[in-house]
Structure formats: structure tokens, C-alpha cells
Design an enzyme around this catalytic site. Structure first.
Site, mmCIF file in Angstrom:
data_model
loop_
_atom_site.group_PDB
_atom_site.id
_atom_site.type_symbol
_atom_site.label_atom_id
_atom_site.label_comp_id
_atom_site.label_asym_id
_atom_site.label_seq_id
_atom_site.Cartn_x
_atom_site.Cartn_y
_atom_site.Cartn_z
ATOM 1 N N GLY A 193 -0.326 -5.316 32.556
ATOM 2 C CA GLY A 193 -0.655 -6.668 32.970
ATOM 3 C C GLY A 193 -1.726 -6.667 34.039
ATOM 4 N N CYS A 194 -2.321 -7.831 34.262
ATOM 5 C CA CYS A 194 -3.413 -7.923 35.228
ATOM 6 C C CYS A 194 -2.929 -7.715 36.659
ATOM 7 C CB CYS A 194 -4.142 -9.258 35.078
ATOM 8 S SG CYS A 194 -3.055 -10.701 35.043
ATOM 9 N N TYR A 195 -1.824 -8.363 37.037
ATOM 10 C CA TYR A 195 -1.290 -8.147 38.385
ATOM 11 C C TYR A 195 -0.889 -6.685 38.604
ATOM 12 C CZ TYR A 195 -0.881 -13.162 39.601
ATOM 13 O OH TYR A 195 -1.128 -14.475 39.918
#
Length: 356
Positions: free
Chosen positions: A158-160
């Protein structure tokens, strides 16, 4: 460098090509010298020219959008799956069963968590392809290269988690910080919520404001904890609060932690600098440099990391910035594909950030 055993070129399909991550994957692959885009899947927009959905990519010779069932996967080497979580697992299971030579780079959350019960807890339904979930390689490129070389299914982070794990993994793995003290405060742009119409992403709702969401319940938290617990060799829990910022793209993560015994902010900075020396996409800023901003990496596959001493003795502050659609998603997917096929890891990804 490109491996002498790597193919001269491969054919790719993008499934879910009408969404933001699908578009970014198309944009990046258009300049990749070894990839030919032969199919663009988007059931709801099937039959439309790609330029009708994304005018900035008109005139590029791209195939029209089509339904998934109309893609001839016998001619395709790699599929980028840019579908929402919950739908990807069944699509991937079907493709794996029918096309044994096909490799899949999955940009959804469906194969990131190794524990099926943990997935069911956080995503609200049982996993439909547990046997493939165990096979998937977690594709944080800088930490997964060996496994990626033989992978058939890659679960892109995921981006986070990408923004937080790149600075944290080397520090937790070496015991340079107290791994029970980590606080991650992160802000993302509106594209992190996808392209579907959502009231909270309307300009009138999010413009000129900043809001926290999914407090203590964001699905990226167990993903971070899974990776950090692995290098810590013990269960680890982080405090993570995401925020929605009035910008299109980008993530800025501010990370707070207690230093390990005998460590200083400078020693943390030195360790990160040494760990990422020679990495093409990770830049640890010099000690004392101004903090990084999302504008410094916009549109690129780069991550900028900076380390600061807290006013409170024994604490350290780390700031990390990425473009959520590139290094946080499609760029990392292309980077993973490059490793899978023995291409130069930077191919198709060396565009400079767009500023201002």
C-alpha cells in the site's frame, strides 16, 4: 543492469485500466523500452478508446478498453491487476488456473496480508484464494529483490506502508529505535481514495481543509506491522493516523520514535544513509537539510527521507515523502516487474519529478 537471460521484450495487460493506478501504470509503461501494452481491461468502459477516458494519453497507439473476458491472455506475459480489493483474488485465481505462464503484479490489497484470518478481520470477508495468498511475494522492491526474481504473483504494498516502511525497516531491523514506540502521522492526496465518485473527495468537501480518518482502524496498519514484526522477530504494533489533504497526489509521513540505547538522531541518519547508498530511488537527505515536501517527488518513483532530532531527548523524527500513485503504487509495480524479468530496475522509471 539487465540480466543476459532476460527477454528482449514482453507483452503486458492492465486490468482495471480506467482507474488512477491503472492510468499511472499505462503512463509509465508507455516509455518502457521492453514492454508492449496489448490489452487494457475496464468492464464499465469497454469499447471506448483510451484517449476518451484519459485525453492526456490520446494518440499513443493504445488498444481500446475491453471487458476482462475479451482479453486473450495466451499472448500476454504479465498482467497488472489494478482492481479494488475483494474482487482481485477471484480474478487472479482464475487467471492462474487457466494460464500457467502468466505472471501477475497485483496493486490491490488482496494478497498483502499472509494470515487469512487477519485479512478477514480487516477486510470484512473471508479470503477466496488462500493458496495463492501464501505464494504471493510482498513487493517492497528494495527489500524483496531475491524473492521477486522467481515470483509469479507479486502483492505491491500500500501507499502508506511504502512511505513508512522504507525508513523504518532498516532501523527496526538493527534495533536503532524502540520498536514499540513508533507513531506514524501521514497525509495523502485525494487520488488515494480512487477514481470512483465519493462525497468526501468532492472539492467542496475536502478543499481548503485537512481531516483525519480511519483513526486506529486503517487497513494499512496490519500491513506495516506484518513487515516490521518480521524484521523485529517479535510482534510489533504501531500507532498510525492517516489524513486527507487537499492535493491530488502525494504522501507525507512524519514518524516519531524513541531511540534505542546509545543511539542518537545522527546515528539513525548515518544508518539510513548507509543502508540506501546506491539505491536508485531512495534519497536520504543530508543532515541539517530542509525537510522534504511532496512536490519534490511528484510524478516520480523517488522517495525522500530526512531525519531530525526531537526537542525531547532520546526521541527522533523522520519525514518521508512519496508520490502515492507512483512509488506508492504503479511505479513500484513497474519496478517489481523489472526485477521479475531481469530488466534494469530503473527502466521506464527515471522521469524527474514535476515541479512546481
Amino acid at each position: 543492469m539487465t540480466s543476459p537471460l532476460s527477454p528482449s521484450s514482453i507483452k503486458a495487460a492492465i486490468i482495471g485500466a480506467s482507474g488512477y493506478t491503472g492510468e499511472e501504470t499505462v503512463r509509465l509503461l508507455l516509455r518502457h523500452p521492453r514492454v508492449e501494452i496489448v490489452a487494457l481491461g475496464a468492464d464499465r468502459k469497454a469499447g471506448l478508446p483510451y484517449g476518451a477516458v484519459y485525453p492526456h494519453l490520446d494518440g499513443r497507439g493504445l488498444p481500446d478498453l475491453c471487458a476482462l473476458e475479451d482479453i486473450d491472455f495466451t499472448t500476454i506475459d504479465v498482467a497488472f491487476c489494478c482492481l479494488p480489493h475483494g474482487t482481485t483474488q477471484q480474478v487472479v485465481a482464475d487467471l492462474f488456473a487457466r494460464y500457467p505462464r502468466l505472471k501477475i503484479v497485483d496493486l490491490s490489497a488482496d494478497f498483502r496480508l499472509r494470515d487469512g484470518d487477519l485479512y478477514a478481520t480487516w477486510y470484512g470477508h473471508p479470503h477466496q484464494a488462500l493458496e495463492l495468498q501464501k505464494e504471493a511475494v510482498y513487493g517492497l522492491s528494495e527489500f524483496s529483490r531475491d524473492a521477486l526474481k522467481s515470483a509469479r504473483l507479486v502483492a505491491c504494498p500500500g501507499c502508506y506502508p511504502t512511505s513508512a516502511l522504507l525508513p523504518l525497516l532498516p532501523l527496526v531491523g538493527r534495533g536503532l529505535i524502540d520498536d514499540g514506540s513508533v507513531i506514524i502521522d501521514a497525509k495523502t492526496g485525494a487520488t488515494g481514495g480512487g477514481r470512483s465518485a465519493k462525497e468526501n473527495l468532492l472539492h467542496g468537501e475536502m478543499g481548503e481543509g485537512l481531516s483525519a480518518y480511519a483513526i486506529a482502524h486503517h487497513r494499512h496498519a496490519p500491513e506495516m506491522e506484518q513487515a516490521l514484526s518480521q524484521v523485529a522477530n517479535a510482534p510489533l504494533t504501531v500507532t498510525f493516523t492517516p489524513h486527507l489533504a487537499p492535493m491530488s497526489r502525494g504522501i507525507l509521513a512524519t514518524i516519531y520514535a524513541t531511540l534505542g540505547e546509545g543511539e542518537t538522531p545522527q546515528s539513525v541518519h548515518e544508518a539510513l544513509t548507509e543502508h540506501y547508498r546506491g539505491e536508485p530511488f531512495v534519497r536520504v537527505l543530508p543532515w541539517g537539510a530542509p525537510p522534504p515536501a511532496t512536490q519534490h517527488v511528484r510524478g516520480s518513483n523517488y522517495v525522500h527521507i530526512a531525519v531530525f532530532a526531537d526537542r525531547k531527548e532520546g526521541r527522533v523524527i523522520i519525514v518521508s515523502v512519496i508520490d502515492n500513485l507512483v512509488k506508492g503504487s504503479s511505479g513500484q509495480a513497474v519496478q517489481n516487474m523489472n526485477v521479475m524479468y531481469g530488466f534494469d530496475e530503473t527502466e521506464g522509471l527515471m522521469q524527474a519529478p514535476l515541479f512546481p
